[in-house]
Design a protein around this motif. Sequence first.
Motif, PDB file in Angstrom:
ATOM      1  N   GLU A 247      -0.081  -9.490  12.632  1.00 14.65           N
ATOM      2  CA  GLU A 247       1.273  -9.363  12.084  1.00 14.65           C
ATOM      3  C   GLU A 247       1.171  -9.760  10.613  1.00 14.65           C
TER       4      GLU A 247
ATOM      5  N   THR B 142       2.747 -11.710   8.285  1.00 15.17           N
ATOM      6  CA  THR B 142       2.714 -13.100   7.789  1.00 15.17           C
ATOM      7  C   THR B 142       1.501 -13.842   8.338  1.00 15.17           C
ATOM      8  N   GLN B 143       1.145 -13.500   9.570  1.00 12.58           N
ATOM      9  CA  GLN B 143      -0.047 -14.079  10.200  1.00 12.58           C
ATOM     10  C   GLN B 143      -1.293 -13.714   9.385  1.00 12.58           C
TER      11      GLN B 143
ATOM     12  N   TYR C 269      16.445 -17.829   9.277  1.00  8.92           N
ATOM     13  CA  TYR C 269      15.385 -16.967   9.801  1.00  8.92           C
ATOM     14  C   TYR C 269      15.455 -16.885  11.327  1.00  8.92           C
TER      15      TYR C 269
ATOM     16  N   THR D  28      13.587 -16.304  14.659  1.00  8.44           N
ATOM     17  CA  THR D  28      12.222 -16.274  15.209  1.00  8.44           C
ATOM     18  C   THR D  28      12.217 -15.346  16.416  1.00  8.44           C
TER      19      THR D  28
ATOM     20  N   PRO E 180       5.425 -17.507   9.017  1.00  7.16           N
ATOM     21  CA  PRO E 180       6.592 -17.070   8.234  1.00  7.16           C
ATOM     22  C   PRO E 180       7.283 -18.230   7.522  1.00  7.16           C
TER      23      PRO E 180
ATOM     24  N   LEU F  43       8.057 -18.545   3.567  1.00 10.81           N
ATOM     25  CA  LEU F  43       9.458 -18.588   3.130  1.00 10.81           C
ATOM     26  C   LEU F  43       9.759 -19.851   2.331  1.00 10.81           C
TER      27      LEU F  43
ATOM     28  N   ALA G 246      11.302 -10.940  11.274  1.00 11.15           N
ATOM     29  CA  ALA G 246      10.006 -10.264  11.133  1.00 11.15           C
ATOM     30  C   ALA G 246       9.864  -9.126  12.131  1.00 11.15           C
TER      31      ALA G 246
ATOM     32  N   HIS H  99      14.275  -7.749   6.219  1.00  3.97           N
ATOM     33  CA  HIS H  99      12.977  -7.981   6.854  1.00  3.97           C
ATOM     34  C   HIS H  99      12.186  -8.955   5.972  1.00  3.97           C
ATOM     35  N   ILE H 100      11.364  -9.775   6.600  1.00  4.95           N
ATOM     36  CA  ILE H 100      10.634 -10.793   5.827  1.00  4.95           C
ATOM     37  C   ILE H 100       9.747 -10.163   4.747  1.00  4.95           C
TER      38      ILE H 100
END
Lengths: 476, 239
Positions: B110, B112-113, B134, B136, B150, B154, B208, B231-232
Amino acid sequence: MAIKTGDENFFTRVDKGINNEFMRKAVATAQGRIDGRRRDSISSLGDWEEWRNHAEEIRQHTLENLDFYLEQLAENVEKRGGKIFFAETAEEANEYIKNVVSSKNAKKIIKSKSMVTEEISMNQALESIGCDVVESDLGEWILQLDDHDPPSHIVVPALHKNREQIRETFEDKRGYKKTSNPEEMALFAREQLRKDFLEAEVGITGCNFAVAESGSISLVTNEGNARMATTIPKTQITVMGMERIVPTWEELDVLVSMLARSAVGQKLTSYVTGLTGPKDEGDVDGPEEFHLVVVDNGRSKILGTQFQSALQCIRCAACINVCPVYRHIGGHSYGSIYPGPIGAVLNPLLGDYDEWKELPYASTLCSACTDVCPVKIPLHNLLIEHRRMMVEQEGKAPFAEKLAMKGYAFAASSPSIYNMGTKTAPSVMGPYSNNGFITNGPGPVKLWTDIRDLPELSKGKDKFRTWFENRDKGGN
Amino acid sequence: MKVSLFLTCLADVVYPASVGKSTVEILERFGCEVDFPKKQTCCGQPAFNSGYHRETKDVAKHMINVFKDAEYVVSPSGSCTTMLHEYPHLFEDDPEWKQKAEELKNKSFELTQFLVDVLNVKDVNAKLNAKATYHTSCHMTRLLGVTEAPMTLLKNVEGLQFTELPHKEQCCGFGGTFSVKMVPISEQMVNEKVQHIEDTDSEVLIGADLGCLMNIGGRINRQGKPIKVMHIAEVLNSR
């Protein structure tokens, strides 16, 4: 009560649940409180994940060797002077129990909480031969007084009732005159029940876990009622689901520690009772006769299937306490004495898909249940597995859905069809657009737009593909 | 470092370029060479979660082929990445495809991962003046196990006044086909989610996963609330 609590259509029940404001408030509060306590209490154990792995191992090992441990249990129960009966069906269990009760000429039966006796409709069976069966768990007693209102939770059966409703029930049924103060009401219940305890000729209990190595049964309660029910009456009958067994006291220790925490957020319940057979010579109390009824009622057909892990369940209700669907619809909406995620998994297994076709879909697959389960039942995966069984084995999926899924899979595995579809879709949906949103869509989109807007589908130059392609050509 | 973008069908079909574009630009900013295999479609989750596993296998095989030469596959969705990670289970009886599915799983991340765990980035030099919270998403946190990434990113967005969402672990009521099969229940769930978002007094809801955002955003829009949904990737690409 049987597993099924009514004949109403699923969506009718859901509608009633959603519109029951009090119940929803009670459930939301209870979920927050119980799950909060659960989190606090598991932290004192150290590495909870390690405990879960251990508990899963214990349950898996026991289920894989269930025949061995049940045999060992039977031997040890008999060695200690008890009797054991294996009932394949609810009817067989009830016949046996009725015979024991009749042979004692018993008319008054006192019971501690037991889901499996609900499952097999034992109370009704005993009432049909003229017995007075009294529930001694406070929550169950309230429901029994209230014209057998079905339980809405497996640990807190009267969760859906408030204090005032309980006071009214006490007043209507037993002439209670005091306030809805919980202590006053509990004292009243205690006085009322004390008489039943003293009169009862037979005590019937459930069983949290039987211990194979010693032929014992264990009971966890907070009210102490199970102890009364197993010490005063001369005859004790304990009814257990065939999977509720541990090899030794060592495993019992692990599972009880996890059960109390997962169910009510306590390190231990107020009473943890271990009982082995009838009373010995010289014992001052305990029953003269002890019967253990081991109920199959559909469980053995789950063994060896992809659903076997469902039998790992220790009935803690942690999955129910975190379920966002249960939170909004409440226990009665499931139409079963087993609500929530574990109910949605278990009911189609103990019954069939015709009866329980909606339940596997009454989940967003958010997997909060799987995360919280102390014995690591992959609940959300089992729900998907039920859906697969209905689609692939039973042919029970609606025709339109089948067509849609086949079309989807065809398009998603063939890029040219997919691209053609994504190019034509915006123009199909075009007429429904309004300020960049679709508010009243056609066909299946309508179900979406019944409660929420859908963004207008991206097209042409707005699409990512167009941007990326132009970029390749030097544009931006 | 070469990265292949898995856009996801929602970012491809429903939403305009912004989410994919932001993803590409962020990755490029950190030295990645991003390609977009054009033959990609959908992860197969709608069929998988509905129990159509034979059909899902066809989709999975297609996606495995599409990304077979990729070094890394990065996607702006926790849920769709989770689905790619599910592929090996689909092929338990087929060692050849199971092996291929494992390969895809091991190189799929993903967004941010990938930024935090693989590229070791904690600050993307983004700037956004807004009060935000946010959401989750369930699959990303519980199944993919991505919780911190994330937040790490952020936290370093300049100008972002962040408030944690109360009851953030609760599902928004999307659930794929659940949102159309169980409309009355989904409605209650998304209502509660919107209420919790309002309680944070945020102007922007960040997420996300476009599935959740389409659900929550669609409800916010229907109710006419002044909350913007981003979206992030879009947030992290704001400067």
